[in-house]
Design an enzyme around this catalytic site. Structure first.
Site, PDB file in Angstrom:
ATOM      1  N   LYS A  35      49.836  45.824  44.360  1.00  0.00           N
ATOM      2  CA  LYS A  35      49.368  44.666  43.589  1.00  0.00           C
ATOM      3  C   LYS A  35      50.540  43.733  43.273  1.00  0.00           C
ATOM      4  CE  LYS A  35      45.312  45.703  41.241  1.00  0.00           C
ATOM      5  NZ  LYS A  35      44.528  46.259  40.158  1.00  0.00           N
ATOM      6  N   GLU A 150      38.949  39.341  25.209  1.00  0.00           N
ATOM      7  CA  GLU A 150      38.867  38.361  26.288  1.00  0.00           C
ATOM      8  C   GLU A 150      37.419  38.182  26.729  1.00  0.00           C
ATOM      9  OE1 GLU A 150      41.257  36.418  27.761  1.00  0.00           O
ATOM     10  OE2 GLU A 150      39.442  35.622  28.694  1.00  0.00           O
ATOM     11  N   PHE A 251      21.210  33.238  30.856  1.00  0.00           N
ATOM     12  CA  PHE A 251      21.147  34.708  30.880  1.00  0.00           C
ATOM     13  C   PHE A 251      19.722  35.213  30.736  1.00  0.00           C
ATOM     14  CE2 PHE A 251      24.660  37.911  30.768  1.00  0.00           C
ATOM     15  CZ  PHE A 251      25.521  37.152  31.535  1.00  0.00           C
ATOM     16  N   CYS A 262      32.229  45.452  33.386  1.00  0.00           N
ATOM     17  CA  CYS A 262      32.255  45.292  31.926  1.00  0.00           C
ATOM     18  C   CYS A 262      30.956  45.682  31.230  1.00  0.00           C
ATOM     19  CB  CYS A 262      32.631  43.863  31.572  1.00  0.00           C
ATOM     20  SG  CYS A 262      34.341  43.476  31.984  1.00  0.00           S
ATOM     21  N   LYS A 324      27.945  40.067  41.221  1.00  0.00           N
ATOM     22  CA  LYS A 324      27.463  38.694  41.041  1.00  0.00           C
ATOM     23  C   LYS A 324      28.198  37.817  42.042  1.00  0.00           C
ATOM     24  CE  LYS A 324      30.540  37.142  37.351  1.00  0.00           C
ATOM     25  NZ  LYS A 324      30.594  36.525  36.054  1.00  0.00           N
TER      26      LYS A 324
HETATM   27  N1  LIG Z   1      37.114  41.831  34.527  1.00  0.00           N
HETATM   28  C1  LIG Z   1      36.603  41.048  33.601  1.00  0.00           C
HETATM   29  O1  LIG Z   1      35.829  40.113  33.874  1.00  0.00           O
HETATM   30  C2  LIG Z   1      36.936  41.273  32.150  1.00  0.00           C
HETATM   31  C3  LIG Z   1      36.566  40.313  31.191  1.00  0.00           C
HETATM   32  C4  LIG Z   1      36.855  40.534  29.847  1.00  0.00           C
HETATM   33  C5  LIG Z   1      37.448  41.729  29.465  1.00  0.00           C
HETATM   34  N2  LIG Z   1      37.765  42.658  30.414  1.00  0.00           N
HETATM   35  C6  LIG Z   1      38.403  43.904  29.962  1.00  0.00           C
HETATM   36  O2  LIG Z   1      39.748  43.843  30.374  1.00  0.00           O
HETATM   37  C7  LIG Z   1      40.253  45.144  30.675  1.00  0.00           C
HETATM   38  C8  LIG Z   1      40.808  45.155  32.090  1.00  0.00           C
HETATM   39  O3  LIG Z   1      39.757  44.857  32.981  1.00  0.00           O
HETATM   40  P1  LIG Z   1      40.032  44.482  34.509  1.00  0.00           P
HETATM   41  O4  LIG Z   1      38.724  44.106  35.082  1.00  0.00           O
HETATM   42  O5  LIG Z   1      41.178  43.531  34.592  1.00  0.00           O
HETATM   43  O6  LIG Z   1      40.501  45.926  35.079  1.00  0.00           O
HETATM   44  P2  LIG Z   1      41.236  46.256  36.431  1.00  0.00           P
HETATM   45  O7  LIG Z   1      40.883  47.648  36.757  1.00  0.00           O
HETATM   46  O8  LIG Z   1      40.985  45.172  37.439  1.00  0.00           O
HETATM   47  O9  LIG Z   1      42.797  46.186  36.076  1.00  0.00           O
HETATM   48  C9  LIG Z   1      43.456  47.086  35.268  1.00  0.00           C
HETATM   49  C10 LIG Z   1      44.940  47.121  35.716  1.00  0.00           C
HETATM   50  O10 LIG Z   1      45.700  47.873  34.777  1.00  0.00           O
HETATM   51  C11 LIG Z   1      46.728  48.536  35.500  1.00  0.00           C
HETATM   52  N3  LIG Z   1      47.316  49.609  34.685  1.00  0.00           N
HETATM   53  C12 LIG Z   1      46.828  50.849  34.419  1.00  0.00           C
HETATM   54  N4  LIG Z   1      47.681  51.504  33.626  1.00  0.00           N
HETATM   55  C13 LIG Z   1      48.725  50.687  33.370  1.00  0.00           C
HETATM   56  C14 LIG Z   1      49.909  50.784  32.582  1.00  0.00           C
HETATM   57  N5  LIG Z   1      50.192  51.877  31.884  1.00  0.00           N
HETATM   58  N6  LIG Z   1      50.748  49.734  32.554  1.00  0.00           N
HETATM   59  C15 LIG Z   1      50.465  48.598  33.226  1.00  0.00           C
HETATM   60  N7  LIG Z   1      49.364  48.450  33.982  1.00  0.00           N
HETATM   61  C16 LIG Z   1      48.495  49.466  34.044  1.00  0.00           C
HETATM   62  C17 LIG Z   1      46.026  48.994  36.749  1.00  0.00           C
HETATM   63  O11 LIG Z   1      46.946  49.308  37.801  1.00  0.00           O
HETATM   64  C18 LIG Z   1      45.147  47.789  37.071  1.00  0.00           C
HETATM   65  O12 LIG Z   1      45.815  46.875  37.934  1.00  0.00           O
HETATM   66  C19 LIG Z   1      39.067  46.085  30.454  1.00  0.00           C
HETATM   67  O13 LIG Z   1      39.128  46.584  29.151  1.00  0.00           O
HETATM   68  C20 LIG Z   1      37.863  45.165  30.607  1.00  0.00           C
HETATM   69  O14 LIG Z   1      36.738  45.661  29.917  1.00  0.00           O
HETATM   70  C21 LIG Z   1      37.548  42.453  31.734  1.00  0.00           C
END
Ligand SMILES: NC(=O)c1ccc[n+]([C@@H]2O[C@H](COP(=O)([O-])OP(=O)(O)OC[C@H]3O[C@@H](n4cnc5c(N)ncnc54)[C@H](O)[C@@H]3O)[C@@H](O)[C@H]2O)c1
Length: 444
Positions: A35, A150, A251, A262, A324
């Site tokens: 990544k 977020e 929605f 999520c 989606k």
């Molecule tokens: N995806 C969305 O649309 C969205 C929107 C709002 C909130 N969120 C919330 O945000 C959070 C992350 O979601 P996401 O979709 O980005 O997840 P994701 O799985 O795409 O990304 C998570 C990242 O965290 C990294 N990671 C894990 N352990 C780590 C550490 N110790 N140090 C640094 N990096 C580490 C992973 O390698 C991965 O790249 C979740 O709690 C989710 O519910 C997501």
């Protein structure tokens, strides 16, 4: 300001790019070497419209760097933003907080006494307090911890981050509030509302918002179940109730329901969290919200059986894999869940998706994948629309009709121009609709 964004998935990568574009110095940290390499090379490791270009633009300013671990540069950081995943735990409905815990352990040696740690991941209420105690055990001063949930949506993530409907800062001390207000000054300057609450309220705001949205979708899908039974039309029902401003028309789309990384895990985690608080009943309706959602997926298979009988070796073209449109994210995707149910019923499913095919191949190595809609539909006994990609709404029903073995389509997203498809000889079944009496078309 100097900002460290910890975790570079959909949330973290977008946040890192956006904050550097508005003028901050950002270090993005993620242990995933692939990544980090991709981001350093100016490539976003997932599909998000406009983010590749924004990443390159941000990198040319020299204000955006990516690393696999904290190194001495982190010592100057003012704000550590926790953006790691909080997936469903393997053993229950609750959220798995281990990535947050490890990110706290990793950043602790680099924390200055006046730097602040801010969670952005979606978490059970009380997480900030627990992480603060964990951090306090590592350092010789009282650390600052707050929560800033977020609300970005995949597909419009960059716009949602730069110009969100609102920013919620959950702060329990004036220093965290001051630094977060400074960080979001470029957004406040263009009149984005900043709602200041305490950290517990902030944690709850996010799960409350997602619970409400999931409930809205399941509500209209419950109306679809009833409409199907009595021969009414839930799409027109949604339009009719949506004119009421108190209800609103967003929605309220009937179909195979919600999914993604999520909503499903967040409503499950909320139920687990409420149960831990002894308040299971307060959100017990969320179990029904999920039941309705899962029933809509099964409904597609029931319709397929009603129309085709035994599904063994029937060829099904599944149009869509992403949860989606405008994303390649297939986590908990309704389209993929329907595909799995059809496999289990013996069907031979071929999947098409404009952006998510790589993820499908990675998660389902044995599945049939088509490079084009035409290739998926060729020889099909049934076509299912699983994701509302515009490409499917605009597909040529006559051309596809000439390729299919049997002109039967189940529109799981209510996006097809039905009359056109019917004129081309297709039998169209649309979830929640009565096309015989209400042949009104709905286009994306
Ligand atoms: N995806 C969305 O649309 C969205 C929107 C709002 C909130 N969120 C919330 O945000 C959070 C992350 O979601 P996401 O979709 O980005 O997840 P994701 O799985 O795409 O990304 C998570 C990242 O965290 C990294 N990671 C894990 N352990 C780590 C550490 N110790 N140090 C640094 N990096 C580490 C992973 O390698 C991965 O790249 C979740 O709690 C989710 O519910 C997501």
């Amino acid at each position: 300001m100097n900002i460290a964004v910890i975790g570079l998935g959909y949330l973290g990568a977008t946040t890192a790019v956006a904050l550097s574009l508005v003028g901050h110095d950002v270090i993005g940290i993620d242990p995933d070497q692939a990544k980090v390499d991709a981001l350093r090379a100016g490539r976003v490791p997932f599909f998000e419209p406009g983010l590749d270009e924004a990443l390159v633009e941000a990198q040319t300013t020299g204000r955006l760097r990516f690393q696999t671990e904290h190194i001495h540069t982190s010592v100057d950081v003012d704000v550590f933003l926790l953006c790691v995943g909080t997936p469903q735990s393997r053993t229950g409905l609750g959220a798995d907080l281990r990535y947050l815990e490890s990110s706290i352990d990793n950043l602790a040696p680099f924390l200055r006494a006046n730097a602040i740690v801010v969670g952005k991941s979606t978490v059970p209420v009380g997480t900030a307090e627990k992480l603060k105690s964990r951090l306090a055990a590592h350092v010789s001063f009282e650390p600052y911890m707050s929560w800033n949930p977020e609300f970005l949506r995949e597909g419009t993530a960059l716009k949602d981050t730069l110009t969100p409907d609102r920013i919620v800062i959950g702060v329990d001390d004036p220093h965290s509030e001051a630094l977060l207000r400074q960080m979001y000054e470029p957004m406040a300057a263009v009149n984005i509302p900043i709602v200041k609450v305490d950290s517990k309220t902030a944690e709850l705001v996010k799960v409350a918002a997602n619970s409400f949205l999931a409930t809205k979708i399941s509500f209209i899908n419950a109306m679809a179940e009833i409409s199907e039974q009595v021969g009414a039309d839930a799409v027109l029902l949604a339009e009719a109730i949506g004119y009421d401003e108190r209800i609103g028309n967003k929605f309220l789309k009937t179909g195979i329901g919600f999914g993604g990384g999520c909503l499903p895990k967040d409503i499950r985690a909320f139920q687990a969290c409420a149960a831990d608080l002894g308040l299971e009943q307060s959100v017990s309706f969320l179990a029904q919200v999920e039941d309705i959602n899962l029933r809509r997926r099964r409904r597609v298979v029931d319709i397929a059986r009603e129309e085709l009988g035994d599904l063994t070796n029937r060829r099904v073209a599944m149009l869509g894999a992403a949860f989606k449109p405008e994303t390649d994210d297939i986590r908990d995707s309704p389209a993929m869940a329907v595909a799995e149910l059809l496999w289990a019923a013996g069907a031979h499913v071929v999947i098409h998706d404009p952006k998510a095919v790589e993820n499908v191949r990675r998660m389902y190595p044995n599945v049939g994948v088509a490079e084009s809609v035409a290739e998926a539909v060729a020889g099909a006994d049934l076509v299912v629309v699983g994701t509302e990609w515009r490409e499917y709404a605009l597909a040529d029903a006559w051309q596809l009709g000439a390729l299919a073995k049997n002109k039967l389509v189940i529109d799981g997203r209510n996006i097809l121009p039905y009359r056109q498809w019917q004129e081309a000889g297709w039998k169209v079944i649309a979830l929640g609709r009565n096309l015989e009496h209400n042949p009104i078309e709905v286009l994306v």
